[in-house]
Design a protein around this motif. Structure first.
Motif, PDB file in Angstrom:
ATOM      1  N   LEU A   1       0.860  -1.184   0.000  1.00 41.29           N
ATOM      2  CA  LEU A   1       0.000   0.000   0.000  1.00 41.29           C
ATOM      3  C   LEU A   1       0.894   1.230   0.000  1.00 41.29           C
ATOM      4  CD1 LEU A   1      -2.596  -1.096   2.708  1.00 41.29           C
ATOM      5  CD2 LEU A   1      -3.039  -0.821   0.257  1.00 41.29           C
ATOM      6  N   SER A   2       0.474   2.230  -0.749  1.00 43.01           N
ATOM      7  CA  SER A   2       1.215   3.484  -0.845  1.00 43.01           C
ATOM      8  C   SER A   2       0.323   4.618  -0.369  1.00 43.01           C
ATOM      9  CB  SER A   2       1.605   3.757  -2.297  1.00 43.01           C
ATOM     10  OG  SER A   2       2.256   2.647  -2.848  1.00 43.01           O
ATOM     11  N   PHE A   3       0.883   5.492   0.435  1.00 43.44           N
ATOM     12  CA  PHE A   3       0.152   6.643   0.942  1.00 43.44           C
ATOM     13  C   PHE A   3       0.945   7.912   0.652  1.00 43.44           C
ATOM     14  CE2 PHE A   3      -1.056   2.985   3.544  1.00 43.44           C
ATOM     15  CZ  PHE A   3      -2.429   2.996   3.360  1.00 43.44           C
ATOM     16  N   PRO A   4       0.782   8.446  -0.583  1.00 38.29           N
ATOM     17  CA  PRO A   4       1.508   9.669  -0.945  1.00 38.29           C
ATOM     18  C   PRO A   4       1.027  10.856  -0.122  1.00 38.29           C
ATOM     19  CG  PRO A   4       0.325   8.740  -2.848  1.00 38.29           C
ATOM     20  CD  PRO A   4      -0.060   7.955  -1.644  1.00 38.29           C
ATOM     21  N   LEU A   5       1.953  11.712   0.255  1.00 35.53           N
ATOM     22  CA  LEU A   5       1.608  12.937   0.971  1.00 35.53           C
ATOM     23  C   LEU A   5       1.451  14.133   0.034  1.00 35.53           C
ATOM     24  CD1 LEU A   5       3.872  12.682   4.140  1.00 35.53           C
ATOM     25  CD2 LEU A   5       1.405  12.304   3.963  1.00 35.53           C
ATOM     26  N   LEU A   6       1.866  13.969  -1.221  1.00 34.90           N
ATOM     27  CA  LEU A   6       1.854  15.080  -2.166  1.00 34.90           C
ATOM     28  C   LEU A   6       0.804  14.868  -3.250  1.00 34.90           C
ATOM     29  CD1 LEU A   6       5.729  15.302  -2.642  1.00 34.90           C
ATOM     30  CD2 LEU A   6       4.316  16.633  -1.066  1.00 34.90           C
ATOM     31  N   GLU A   7       0.259  15.966  -3.723  1.00 36.58           N
ATOM     32  CA  GLU A   7      -0.642  15.924  -4.870  1.00 36.58           C
ATOM     33  C   GLU A   7       0.065  16.600  -6.036  1.00 36.58           C
ATOM     34  OE1 GLU A   7      -4.725  17.054  -4.386  1.00 36.58           O
ATOM     35  OE2 GLU A   7      -4.700  16.426  -2.273  1.00 36.58           O
ATOM     36  N   TYR A   8       0.301  15.822  -7.064  1.00 36.26           N
ATOM     37  CA  TYR A   8       1.056  16.288  -8.221  1.00 36.26           C
ATOM     38  C   TYR A   8       0.112  16.830  -9.297  1.00 36.26           C
ATOM     39  CZ  TYR A   8       4.933  13.615  -6.256  1.00 36.26           C
ATOM     40  OH  TYR A   8       5.915  13.130  -5.437  1.00 36.26           O
ATOM     41  N   GLY A   9       0.520  17.925  -9.936  1.00 31.37           N
ATOM     42  CA  GLY A   9      -0.176  18.366 -11.134  1.00 31.37           C
ATOM     43  C   GLY A   9       0.077  17.368 -12.245  1.00 31.37           C
ATOM     44  N   GLN A  10       1.318  16.968 -12.372  1.00 31.89           N
ATOM     45  CA  GLN A  10       1.770  15.952 -13.328  1.00 31.89           C
ATOM     46  C   GLN A  10       2.683  15.003 -12.569  1.00 31.89           C
ATOM     47  OE1 GLN A  10       1.844  16.499 -17.118  1.00 31.89           O
ATOM     48  NE2 GLN A  10       2.918  14.599 -17.510  1.00 31.89           N
ATOM     49  N   ALA A  11       2.441  13.708 -12.699  1.00 36.87           N
ATOM     50  CA  ALA A  11       3.240  12.714 -11.984  1.00 36.87           C
ATOM     51  C   ALA A  11       4.723  12.932 -12.240  1.00 36.87           C
ATOM     52  CB  ALA A  11       2.828  11.309 -12.412  1.00 36.87           C
ATOM     53  N   GLY A  12       5.496  12.881 -11.168  1.00 38.31           N
ATOM     54  CA  GLY A  12       6.943  13.004 -11.280  1.00 38.31           C
ATOM     55  C   GLY A  12       7.461  14.411 -11.468  1.00 38.31           C
ATOM     56  N   GLU A  13       6.593  15.409 -11.412  1.00 38.51           N
ATOM     57  CA  GLU A  13       6.999  16.818 -11.546  1.00 38.51           C
ATOM     58  C   GLU A  13       6.999  17.464 -10.162  1.00 38.51           C
ATOM     59  OE1 GLU A  13       7.939  18.522 -14.305  1.00 38.51           O
ATOM     60  OE2 GLU A  13       7.809  16.676 -15.472  1.00 38.51           O
ATOM     61  N   PHE A  14       8.111  18.025  -9.770  1.00 37.49           N
ATOM     62  CA  PHE A  14       8.283  18.520  -8.405  1.00 37.49           C
ATOM     63  C   PHE A  14       8.283  20.041  -8.276  1.00 37.49           C
ATOM     64  CE2 PHE A  14      10.092  14.312  -8.624  1.00 37.49           C
ATOM     65  CZ  PHE A  14       9.601  13.710  -7.483  1.00 37.49           C
TER      66      PHE A  14
END
Length: 168
Positions: free
Chosen positions: A67-80
């Motif tokens: 299970l993965s629980f990301p803390l960030l919401e990306y506009g585009q995956a992999g873009e920081f």
């Protein structure tokens, strides 16, 4: 990079799981070209515990492998770049970008390594790479996304020399 690994698995783990997890996370961060020092939390559990978490979080009352629980919401995956001005995304003490949490069922690591006829190391590395891509905002709900994730997972593992070798 800070990787916090909590082993809650009730049995002995006979491989160097800490080194495997750390190396895959580091390679995934390099592969995706994350521009920040980052923090990831990993918990290793058994099927009973991951079933409870899966039921609570996803309303699916069965064990899963990871299970993965990301803390960030990306506009585009992999873009920081969108996180540069968002101080709440960074740990206040270390300044590291907080990516999220990973929960791995070691029971599933063992059974899937057996099922797919490859090493326990390879299965643990695969689940870690897969979950890291989720922490970077990637998903596999559509076929195109699935193919892209599979390709990235394979590259991360190949970069580490972890292949689908047959176990003896």
């Amino acid at each position: 990079m800070s990787v916090y690994i909590e082993n809650e698995y009730p049995k002995d783990i006979v491989i160097d799981y800490k080194n495997i997890i750390n190396s895959v996370i580091e390679e995934a961060l390099d592969f995706i070209k994350c521009p920040y020092e980052s923090e990831v939390n990993v918990t290793i559990v058994d099927n009973n515990e991951i079933r409870k978490i899966n039921s609570q979080q996803r309303k699916i009352d069965s064990p899963t492998d990871v299970l993965s629980f990301p803390l960030l919401e990306y506009g585009q995956a992999g873009e920081f770049h969108q996180f540069e001005e968002m101080l709440e995304c960074f740990h206040p003490d270390t300044g590291e970008l907080m990516l999220g949490d990973i929960v791995i069922s070691f029971d599933k690591v063992l059974s899937q390594a057996e099922e797919y006829n490859h090493s326990i190391k390879r299965e643990l590395a695969f689940l870690t790479a897969h979950s890291m891509l989720h922490l970077f905002g990637f998903d596999h709900m559509e076929d195109k996304e699935r193919v892209e994730m599979e390709k990235m997972q394979n590259i991360i593992l190949e970069n580490l020399g972890i292949t689908r070798e047959k176990k003896c």
